[in-house]
Design a protein around this motif. Structure first.
Motif, PDB file in Angstrom:
ATOM      1  N   TYR A 123     -12.285 -10.092   9.467  1.00 30.16           N
ATOM      2  CA  TYR A 123     -13.686 -10.456   9.198  1.00 30.16           C
ATOM      3  C   TYR A 123     -13.890 -11.966   9.553  1.00 30.16           C
ATOM      4  O   TYR A 123     -12.834 -12.649   9.952  1.00 30.16           O
ATOM      5  CB  TYR A 123     -13.893 -10.248   7.692  1.00 30.16           C
ATOM      6  CG  TYR A 123     -13.987  -9.078   7.018  1.00 30.16           C
ATOM      7  CD1 TYR A 123     -15.089  -8.279   7.834  1.00 30.16           C
ATOM      8  CD2 TYR A 123     -13.815  -8.759   5.924  1.00 30.16           C
ATOM      9  CE1 TYR A 123     -15.275  -6.802   7.085  1.00 30.16           C
ATOM     10  CE2 TYR A 123     -13.982  -7.403   4.914  1.00 30.16           C
ATOM     11  CZ  TYR A 123     -14.715  -6.749   6.033  1.00 30.16           C
ATOM     12  OH  TYR A 123     -15.012  -5.312   5.353  1.00 30.16           O
ATOM     13  N   ARG A 168     -23.330  -6.108   0.745  1.00 34.15           N
ATOM     14  CA  ARG A 168     -22.030  -5.728   0.272  1.00 34.15           C
ATOM     15  C   ARG A 168     -21.841  -6.501  -0.987  1.00 34.15           C
ATOM     16  O   ARG A 168     -22.155  -7.378  -1.271  1.00 34.15           O
ATOM     17  CB  ARG A 168     -21.046  -6.494   1.339  1.00 34.15           C
ATOM     18  CG  ARG A 168     -20.979  -5.656   2.772  1.00 34.15           C
ATOM     19  CD  ARG A 168     -20.642  -4.195   2.864  1.00 34.15           C
ATOM     20  NE  ARG A 168     -20.646  -3.946   4.047  1.00 34.15           N
ATOM     21  CZ  ARG A 168     -21.662  -3.472   4.956  1.00 34.15           C
ATOM     22  NH1 ARG A 168     -22.841  -3.287   4.541  1.00 34.15           N
ATOM     23  NH2 ARG A 168     -21.491  -2.960   6.358  1.00 34.15           N
ATOM     24  N   ASP A 190     -26.051  -2.488   7.864  1.00 34.31           N
ATOM     25  CA  ASP A 190     -25.045  -2.785   8.900  1.00 34.31           C
ATOM     26  C   ASP A 190     -25.865  -3.566  10.095  1.00 34.31           C
ATOM     27  O   ASP A 190     -26.913  -3.855  10.121  1.00 34.31           O
ATOM     28  CB  ASP A 190     -24.672  -1.551   9.511  1.00 34.31           C
ATOM     29  CG  ASP A 190     -23.790  -0.661   8.844  1.00 34.31           C
ATOM     30  OD1 ASP A 190     -22.638  -0.915   8.444  1.00 34.31           O
ATOM     31  OD2 ASP A 190     -24.329   0.196   8.107  1.00 34.31           O
ATOM     32  N   ASP A 192     -24.990  -6.794  11.712  1.00 34.89           N
ATOM     33  CA  ASP A 192     -25.139  -8.552  11.544  1.00 34.89           C
ATOM     34  C   ASP A 192     -25.263  -9.086  13.065  1.00 34.89           C
ATOM     35  O   ASP A 192     -25.721 -10.257  13.198  1.00 34.89           O
ATOM     36  CB  ASP A 192     -24.077  -9.205  10.735  1.00 34.89           C
ATOM     37  CG  ASP A 192     -22.801  -9.117  11.291  1.00 34.89           C
ATOM     38  OD1 ASP A 192     -22.445  -8.468  11.989  1.00 34.89           O
ATOM     39  OD2 ASP A 192     -21.962  -9.877  10.509  1.00 34.89           O
TER      40      ASP A 192
HETATM   41  C1  VTB Z   1     -20.639  -6.043  10.110  1.00 35.80           C
HETATM   42  C2  VTB Z   1     -21.654  -5.141  10.564  1.00 35.80           C
HETATM   43  C3  VTB Z   1     -21.321  -4.011  11.450  1.00 35.80           C
HETATM   44  O1  VTB Z   1     -19.134  -3.954  10.200  1.00 35.80           O
HETATM   45  O2  VTB Z   1     -20.188  -6.896  11.062  1.00 35.80           O
HETATM   46  C4  VTB Z   1     -19.529  -4.762   9.282  1.00 35.80           C
HETATM   47  O3  VTB Z   1     -22.606  -5.813  11.326  1.00 35.80           O
HETATM   48  C5  VTB Z   1     -18.494  -5.557   8.470  1.00 35.80           C
HETATM   49  O4  VTB Z   1     -17.643  -4.774   7.997  1.00 35.80           O
HETATM   50  O5  VTB Z   1     -22.490  -3.087  11.881  1.00 35.80           O
HETATM   51  P1  VTB Z   1     -17.884  -3.940   6.668  1.00 35.80           P
HETATM   52  O6  VTB Z   1     -18.654  -2.523   6.926  1.00 35.80           O
HETATM   53  O7  VTB Z   1     -16.370  -3.817   6.104  1.00 35.80           O
HETATM   54  O8  VTB Z   1     -18.520  -4.651   5.568  1.00 35.80           O
HETATM   55  C6  VTB Z   1     -20.275  -3.342  10.659  1.00 35.80           C
HETATM   56  O9  VTB Z   1     -20.895  -2.377   9.802  1.00 35.80           O
HETATM   57  C7  VTB Z   1     -19.714  -2.131  11.573  1.00 35.80           C
HETATM   58  O10 VTB Z   1     -18.986  -2.611  12.761  1.00 35.80           O
END
Ligand code: VTB
Length: 331
Positions: A123, A168, A190, A192
Motif C-alpha cells: 500500500y 474502506r 476503487d 484512486d
Molecule cells: C486502490 C484502488 C484500486 O486497489 O489502489 C486499491 O484505487 C487498494 O487496495 O483500484 P484495496 O482494494 O486492498 O483497498 C484497487 O482497488 C485495485 O487495484
C-alpha cells in the motif's frame, strides 16, 4: 529526439487496445477475466514497439503473473532501440469494469531507465492535490491543516473542497477528520489513480485525494502529476497491520534498496525521470475520460496522453472502423 515523441502514438494505441478489450467485458461480473483480456491486449500490442522496455511496475512477480510481470522485457528489443522503464496497470479498477461502474481505465507510463520508483506490491499512504496546492500539503500534517492549506491556495473555504477517499474500513478516522474539518467527501469503491489525475485538472470538482491505496497506482499517479504540475506525497505501508508484518515489510524494502521504510516521497521522487510518457484510455465513463462506445461498425475511445519534456497534454478521441463499406462516423 526524445522517446516521448517516438513512442507517444504507439502508447496511445497500447492503452486503446487494452481499454477496448476490457470494455467488451463490462458488467460481466468477472473482474479477473476483464483484467486478463486487458493484460493480453496490452502485452500483444507492445511487442512490435521500437523500444527495449522493462516492466518495473506490472501485474506482479514472475511466478504469479504470466504476462507483464515485473522484470519482463517488452517491445521489439532492437539494438538501436531506446531503453525505457515501463509501469502498467492494464485495467485500473477491475471491479468497476466488472460491475459497469464509472472510473475504470487502462494505463501505462514510461520513463528513462530508473525514472520510476520500483515500488513493491504494497500500500501507499497518499495525499494528492492540483498545481495550486503543490508543496502545501504533507502526510505528517493533520487533515485539518492540509485542508486549510488547500483551501487557501484555491482561494476558497474548506467547506467548498471535495476530497476523494477510497471507501474502506481503514479510512474511518480519516473520513471523520475530513468531516469535522468541514470539507465534502466523495467515497469511491476503487480507482484512486484516476481520482488522483482528476485532482490535478481544474474544473473536475476534485480538490484532493487522501488515504491508503495501492503503491503501484501511486507511482503511476505521480507520473501523471509530473506532467500536470500536480503535487503529491506518498509513503509505503504494508498490506497488513501488526508488528510482525511491519518487520517483514521493512526487510523486504531493505532488500530492494529502500533503507528507510518511513520515507515520504514527493511526486518527483516517485517519478524522477526527465522524460515521462503517460497514457490512459477510459474503459467506463469517468471524470476525465469517457468509456469505450461500440457502435456496430467500430468503436470510439477517449484517451489522455501526456509527455513531460514536451509539456503536452493530449485528450484524444479515436474512432476505429471495422473496415466495412457501410461504416458511418458521427460527430
Ligand atoms: C486502490 C484502488 C484500486 O486497489 O489502489 C486499491 O484505487 C487498494 O487496495 O483500484 P484495496 O482494494 O486492498 O483497498 C484497487 O482497488 C485495485 O487495484
Amino acid at each position: 529526439m526524445s522517446f516521448e515523441s517516438q513512442l507517444s502514438r504507439e502508447f496511445l494505441r497500447v492503452v486503446e487496445e487494452a481499454g477496448i478489450a476490457a470494455a467488451r467485458t463490462m458488467g460481466q461480473g468477472d473482474r479477473k477475466g476483464s483484467d486478463r483480456v486487458a493484460v493480453e491486449a496490452m502485452r500483444k500490442s507492445m511487442d512490435s514497439l521500437p523500444m527495449r522496455g522493462t516492466v518495473v511496475i506490472g501485474e506482479g512477480e514472475r511466478d504469479e503473473a504470466p504476462m507483464l510481470y515485473i522484470g519482463e522485457r517488452v517491445g521489439r528489443q532492437g539494438d538501436g532501440d531506446i531503453e525505457v522503464d515501463i509501469a502498467v496497470d492494464p485495467l485500473e479498477g477491475t471491479n468497476l469494469c466488472a460491475t459497469g461502474s464509472p472510473g475504470a481505465i487502462a494505463v501505462l507510463a514510461a520513463s528513462n531507465h530508473g525514472g520510476l520508483l520500483h515500488a513493491p506490491d504494497c500500500y501507499m499512504e497518499k495525499i494528492i492535490v492540483g498545481p495550486a496546492a503543490r508543496g502545501a500539503v504533507h502526510l505528517d500534517a493533520s487533515v485539518k491543516e492540509n485542508l486549510s492549506a488547500i483551501a487557501k491556495r484555491l482561494n476558497r473555504a474548506v467547506k467548498d473542497l471535495v476530497v476523494i477517499v477510497l471507501d474502506r474500513p481503514r479510512h474511518q478516522q480519516l473520513v471523520e477528520d475530513i468531516r469535522s474539518a468541514g470539507a465534502r467527501i466523495r467515497l469511491i469503491s476503487d480507482g484512486d489513480l484516476s481520482a488522483g489525475v482528476s485532482a490535478a485538472v481544474r474544473r473536475t470538482n476534485v480538490h484532493a485525494v487522501m488515504g491508503i491505496g495501492g503503491a503501484p497506482e501511486g507511482v503511476l499517479t505521480a507520473a501523471a502529476l509530473r506532467c500536470l504540475n500536480g503535487g503529491m506525497e506518498g509513503r509505503l505501508v504494508p498490506f497488513k497491520e501488526g508488528e510482525e508484518e511491519r518487520k517483514k515489510f521493512t526487510e523486504r524494502l531493505r532488500g530492494m534498496g529502500i533503507a528507510d521504510p518511513d520515507r515520504t516521497y514527493s511526486e518527483r521522487e516517485l517519478a524522477p525521470g526527465p522524460d515521462i510518457l503517460f497514457a490512459a484510455t477510459g474503459v467506463t465513463d469517468g471524470n476525465l475520460l469517457r468509456g469505450v462506445r461500440f457502435f456496430g461498425h467500430g468503436s470510439r475511445t477517449s484517451s489522455l496522453v501526456m509527455a513531460l519534456r514536451e509539456h503536452s497534454i493530449r485528450f484524444i478521441d479515436t474512432v476505429r472502423l471495422d473496415g466495412s463499406q457501410d461504416a458511418v462516423v458521427e460527430f
